[in-house]
Write a protein that holds these residues in place. Structure first.
Motif, PDB file in Angstrom:
ATOM      1  N   GLY A 119       0.918  -1.148  -0.072  1.00 18.31           N
ATOM      2  CA  GLY A 119       0.020   0.091   0.051  1.00 18.31           C
ATOM      3  C   GLY A 119       0.950   1.260   0.146  1.00 18.31           C
ATOM      4  N   GLY A 120       0.261   2.214   0.129  1.00 24.51           N
ATOM      5  CA  GLY A 120       0.778   3.531   0.089  1.00 24.51           C
ATOM      6  C   GLY A 120       1.817   3.967   1.131  1.00 24.51           C
ATOM      7  N   ILE A 121       1.579   3.758   2.351  1.00 28.51           N
ATOM      8  CA  ILE A 121       2.501   3.890   3.456  1.00 28.51           C
ATOM      9  C   ILE A 121       3.250   2.870   3.617  1.00 28.51           C
ATOM     10  N   GLY A 122       2.913   1.822   3.493  1.00 26.05           N
ATOM     11  CA  GLY A 122       3.724   0.544   3.751  1.00 26.05           C
ATOM     12  C   GLY A 122       4.742   0.383   2.699  1.00 26.05           C
ATOM     13  N   THR A 133       5.104  -7.713   4.163  1.00 22.91           N
ATOM     14  CA  THR A 133       3.915  -8.599   3.812  1.00 22.91           C
ATOM     15  C   THR A 133       2.796  -8.036   3.325  1.00 22.91           C
ATOM     16  N   ASP A 134       1.933  -8.518   2.319  1.00 29.54           N
ATOM     17  CA  ASP A 134       0.491  -8.121   1.894  1.00 29.54           C
ATOM     18  C   ASP A 134      -0.234  -9.229   1.578  1.00 29.54           C
ATOM     19  N   LEU A 135      -1.416  -9.017   1.009  1.00 31.88           N
ATOM     20  CA  LEU A 135      -2.231  -9.852   0.293  1.00 31.88           C
ATOM     21  C   LEU A 135      -1.618 -10.651  -0.945  1.00 31.88           C
ATOM     22  N   GLY A 162       0.073 -13.191   2.517  1.00 30.60           N
ATOM     23  CA  GLY A 162      -1.100 -13.788   3.060  1.00 30.60           C
ATOM     24  C   GLY A 162      -2.110 -12.880   3.694  1.00 30.60           C
ATOM     25  N   ASP A 163      -3.012 -13.334   4.135  1.00 27.94           N
ATOM     26  CA  ASP A 163      -4.389 -12.599   4.828  1.00 27.94           C
ATOM     27  C   ASP A 163      -4.130 -12.603   6.188  1.00 27.94           C
ATOM     28  N   LEU A 164      -3.954 -11.310   6.725  1.00 28.98           N
ATOM     29  CA  LEU A 164      -3.791 -10.982   8.027  1.00 28.98           C
ATOM     30  C   LEU A 164      -5.123 -11.066   8.874  1.00 28.98           C
ATOM     31  N   ASN A 190       3.122  -2.273  12.371  1.00 29.40           N
ATOM     32  CA  ASN A 190       1.956  -2.625  12.173  1.00 29.40           C
ATOM     33  C   ASN A 190       1.080  -1.776  11.320  1.00 29.40           C
ATOM     34  N   ASN A 191       1.385  -1.866   9.997  1.00 30.40           N
ATOM     35  CA  ASN A 191       0.628  -0.845   9.110  1.00 30.40           C
ATOM     36  C   ASN A 191      -0.628  -1.309   8.292  1.00 30.40           C
ATOM     37  N   ALA A 192      -0.820  -2.418   8.072  1.00 30.73           N
ATOM     38  CA  ALA A 192      -1.960  -2.675   7.201  1.00 30.73           C
ATOM     39  C   ALA A 192      -3.175  -2.413   7.876  1.00 30.73           C
ATOM     40  N   VAL A 196     -16.921   1.904  12.407  1.00 27.19           N
ATOM     41  CA  VAL A 196     -16.145   0.829  12.696  1.00 27.19           C
ATOM     42  C   VAL A 196     -14.617   1.086  12.461  1.00 27.19           C
ATOM     43  N   TYR A 197     -14.298   1.680  11.553  1.00 32.54           N
ATOM     44  CA  TYR A 197     -12.887   2.400  11.313  1.00 32.54           C
ATOM     45  C   TYR A 197     -12.470   2.964  12.490  1.00 32.54           C
ATOM     46  N   CYS A 198     -13.131   3.990  13.035  1.00 33.72           N
ATOM     47  CA  CYS A 198     -12.593   4.924  13.913  1.00 33.72           C
ATOM     48  C   CYS A 198     -12.613   4.047  15.349  1.00 33.72           C
ATOM     49  N   THR A 225     -11.895   0.882  15.591  1.00 40.44           N
ATOM     50  CA  THR A 225     -10.793  -0.150  15.519  1.00 40.44           C
ATOM     51  C   THR A 225      -9.334   0.748  15.611  1.00 40.44           C
ATOM     52  N   LYS A 226      -9.280   1.950  15.118  1.00 45.00           N
ATOM     53  CA  LYS A 226      -8.247   2.774  15.273  1.00 45.00           C
ATOM     54  C   LYS A 226      -7.883   3.246  16.704  1.00 45.00           C
ATOM     55  N   ALA A 227      -9.093   3.425  17.269  1.00 42.27           N
ATOM     56  CA  ALA A 227      -8.884   3.770  18.964  1.00 42.27           C
ATOM     57  C   ALA A 227      -8.605   2.631  19.688  1.00 42.27           C
ATOM     58  N   GLU A 247      -5.409  12.886   6.664  1.00 40.73           N
ATOM     59  CA  GLU A 247      -5.452  12.262   5.342  1.00 40.73           C
ATOM     60  C   GLU A 247      -4.026  12.090   4.663  1.00 40.73           C
ATOM     61  N   VAL A 248      -3.812  10.876   4.243  1.00 35.68           N
ATOM     62  CA  VAL A 248      -2.569  10.738   3.597  1.00 35.68           C
ATOM     63  C   VAL A 248      -3.094  10.360   1.816  1.00 35.68           C
ATOM     64  N   ASP A 249      -2.223  10.817   1.015  1.00 33.17           N
ATOM     65  CA  ASP A 249      -2.734  10.444  -0.509  1.00 33.17           C
ATOM     66  C   ASP A 249      -2.126   8.968  -0.813  1.00 33.17           C
ATOM     67  N   THR A 250      -2.728   8.050  -0.666  1.00 36.06           N
ATOM     68  CA  THR A 250      -2.592   6.477  -0.960  1.00 36.06           C
ATOM     69  C   THR A 250      -3.940   6.201  -1.650  1.00 36.06           C
ATOM     70  N   PRO A 251      -3.749   4.699  -2.102  1.00 32.21           N
ATOM     71  CA  PRO A 251      -4.789   4.138  -2.520  1.00 32.21           C
ATOM     72  C   PRO A 251      -6.141   3.937  -1.752  1.00 32.21           C
TER      73      PRO A 251
HETATM   74  P1  NAD Z   1      -3.412   1.122   1.368  1.00 36.10           P
HETATM   75  O1  NAD Z   1      -4.775   0.897   1.092  1.00 36.10           O
HETATM   76  O2  NAD Z   1      -2.696   1.762   0.333  1.00 36.10           O
HETATM   77  O3  NAD Z   1      -2.514   0.391   2.201  1.00 36.10           O
HETATM   78  C1  NAD Z   1      -2.969  -0.603   3.024  1.00 36.10           C
HETATM   79  C2  NAD Z   1      -2.576  -2.160   2.780  1.00 36.10           C
HETATM   80  O4  NAD Z   1      -2.959  -3.128   3.679  1.00 36.10           O
HETATM   81  C3  NAD Z   1      -2.733  -2.384   1.240  1.00 36.10           C
HETATM   82  O5  NAD Z   1      -1.832  -2.880   0.583  1.00 36.10           O
HETATM   83  C4  NAD Z   1      -3.749  -3.672   1.484  1.00 36.10           C
HETATM   84  O6  NAD Z   1      -3.599  -4.934   0.648  1.00 36.10           O
HETATM   85  C5  NAD Z   1      -2.873  -4.316   3.197  1.00 36.10           C
HETATM   86  N1  NAD Z   1      -4.191  -5.123   3.630  1.00 36.10           N
HETATM   87  C6  NAD Z   1      -5.409  -4.756   3.701  1.00 36.10           C
HETATM   88  N2  NAD Z   1      -6.055  -5.841   4.463  1.00 36.10           N
HETATM   89  C7  NAD Z   1      -5.172  -6.958   4.358  1.00 36.10           C
HETATM   90  C8  NAD Z   1      -5.161  -8.316   4.717  1.00 36.10           C
HETATM   91  N3  NAD Z   1      -6.471  -8.875   5.223  1.00 36.10           N
HETATM   92  N4  NAD Z   1      -3.989  -8.999   4.746  1.00 36.10           N
HETATM   93  C9  NAD Z   1      -2.901  -8.297   4.390  1.00 36.10           C
HETATM   94  N5  NAD Z   1      -2.948  -6.912   4.219  1.00 36.10           N
HETATM   95  C10 NAD Z   1      -4.029  -6.260   4.047  1.00 36.10           C
HETATM   96  O7  NAD Z   1      -3.582   2.412   2.562  1.00 36.10           O
HETATM   97  P2  NAD Z   1      -2.473   3.288   3.337  1.00 36.10           P
HETATM   98  O8  NAD Z   1      -3.104   4.749   3.432  1.00 36.10           O
HETATM   99  O9  NAD Z   1      -1.116   3.119   2.912  1.00 36.10           O
HETATM  100  O10 NAD Z   1      -2.791   2.533   4.905  1.00 36.10           O
HETATM  101  C11 NAD Z   1      -1.681   2.228   5.600  1.00 36.10           C
HETATM  102  C12 NAD Z   1      -2.208   2.400   7.037  1.00 36.10           C
HETATM  103  O11 NAD Z   1      -2.436   3.825   7.340  1.00 36.10           O
HETATM  104  C13 NAD Z   1      -3.649   1.757   7.353  1.00 36.10           C
HETATM  105  O12 NAD Z   1      -3.549   1.137   8.675  1.00 36.10           O
HETATM  106  C14 NAD Z   1      -4.570   3.036   7.208  1.00 36.10           C
HETATM  107  O13 NAD Z   1      -5.989   2.757   8.280  1.00 36.10           O
HETATM  108  C15 NAD Z   1      -3.729   4.128   7.888  1.00 36.10           C
HETATM  109  N6  NAD Z   1      -4.221   5.298   7.627  1.00 36.10           N
HETATM  110  C16 NAD Z   1      -4.266   6.029   6.450  1.00 36.10           C
HETATM  111  C17 NAD Z   1      -4.723   7.253   6.231  1.00 36.10           C
HETATM  112  C18 NAD Z   1      -4.846   7.751   4.933  1.00 36.10           C
HETATM  113  O14 NAD Z   1      -5.530   9.132   4.918  1.00 36.10           O
HETATM  114  N7  NAD Z   1      -4.580   7.039   3.784  1.00 36.10           N
HETATM  115  C19 NAD Z   1      -4.948   8.089   7.290  1.00 36.10           C
HETATM  116  C20 NAD Z   1      -4.685   7.537   8.731  1.00 36.10           C
HETATM  117  C21 NAD Z   1      -4.415   6.344   8.692  1.00 36.10           C
END
Ligand code: NAD
Length: 232
Positions: free
Chosen positions: A18-21, A38-40, A53-55, A80-82, A145-147, A149-151, A178-182
């Motif tokens: 993903g974007g940040i990872g 690691t990712d899906l 693999g699937d977390l 722990n970023n996924a 649900v997102y908020c 889980t992040k809490a 907000e972060v500019d990611t997928p």
């Molecule tokens: P992203 O969607 O680009 O990346 C998230 C990655 O997690 C994806 O590559 C996805 O395949 C992986 N993932 C999701 N479910 C999975 C699973 N079951 N098994 C394995 N991998 C899995 O998004 P991002 O913005 O890079 O997100 C990274 C982190 O940043 C996330 O935890 C997100 O909640 C957090 N975040 C993002 C923002 C934002 O605005 N983008 C803001 C605050 C926090």
């Protein structure tokens, strides 16, 4: 970042496609770390050591730290970023939204930390950095649900930080806005918005005039993982 700052450090990064990872993996590798990413299955990780693999599958998640140890000989840093972001108020949130959000955003970091902490302690210490969210601290609208889980992840971070400091394991979280990611751009598409326009308009609401790029957050993640953050 200091060059070669992470030489001899062994790092596990989740959400690495993903974007940040992805940016985190590149930054750690550029700074000399050995990284298991690691990712899906089916995602494009593009790192030297990729594990797919699937977390949400506890068997896979419980095996990841062992896999990292067998590839790198140990583990010093866990990122722990996924994450998944399901949109909706409580009454719109399905059981599947609830299951998946808890599994990926809360249970996986819990399981990975549970496996990693004894390994780090055995090696003299380590660092865990969790990607929570500003919405885990101050919830935004229509993402219940997102908020939630992040809490939970922010709380877990604080619990582990106090419980494992005596083992020289530091636990911190980043809480981005907000972060500019997928993740962000896909959310705009689902809502029928043009992602480029929406990112620009969001940027106008931020004092600095732009939302974050992944590297803005990754610099903080690397700082928190580094010895320079030894008292955090
Ligand atoms: P992203 O969607 O680009 O990346 C998230 C990655 O997690 C994806 O590559 C996805 O395949 C992986 N993932 C999701 N479910 C999975 C699973 N079951 N098994 C394995 N991998 C899995 O998004 P991002 O913005 O890079 O997100 C990274 C982190 O940043 C996330 O935890 C997100 O909640 C957090 N975040 C993002 C923002 C934002 O605005 N983008 C803001 C605050 C926090």
């Amino acid at each position: 970042m200091l060059s070669n700052e992470f030489a001899e450090k062994r790092v596990l990064v989740t959400g690495a496609a993903g974007g940040i990872g992805r940016a985190a993996v590149q930054a750690f590798e550029s700074a000399g770390a050995s990284v298991v990413a690691t990712d899906l299955a089916g995602s494009d990780i593009g790192a030297r050591r990729a594990v797919y693999g699937d977390l949400a599958d506890p068997e896979f998640t419980n095996s990841l730290v062992d896999e990292t140890q067998s590839q790198l000989g140990g583990l010093d840093i866990l990122i722990n970023n996924a994450g998944v972001m399901r949109r909706g108020v409580v009454t719109e949130t399905t059981d599947e939204d609830l299951r998946l959000s808890l599994a990926v955003n809360v249970e996986a970091p819990f399981r990975l930390s549970r496996q990693a902490i004894p390994v780090m302690a055995g090696g003299g210490g380590g660092a865990i950095v969790n990607t929570a969210s500003c919405w885990g601290v101050r919830p935004g609208p229509a993402h219940a649900v997102y908020c939630m889980t992040k809490a939970a992840l922010a709380s877990l971070t604080q619990c582990m930080g106090q419980d494992h400091a005596h083992q020289n394991i530091r636990v911190n979280a980043v809480c981005p806005n907000e972060v500019d990611t997928p993740m962000l751009r896909t959310g705009f598409v689902v809502r029928g918005l043009n992602p480029a326009t929406a990112v620009k308009e969001l940027g106008d609401t931020v004092p600095l005039g732009r939302i974050a790029q992944p590297e803005d957050i990754v610099d903080v993640i690397l700082f928190l993982a580094s010895d320079r953050a030894r008292y955090m």
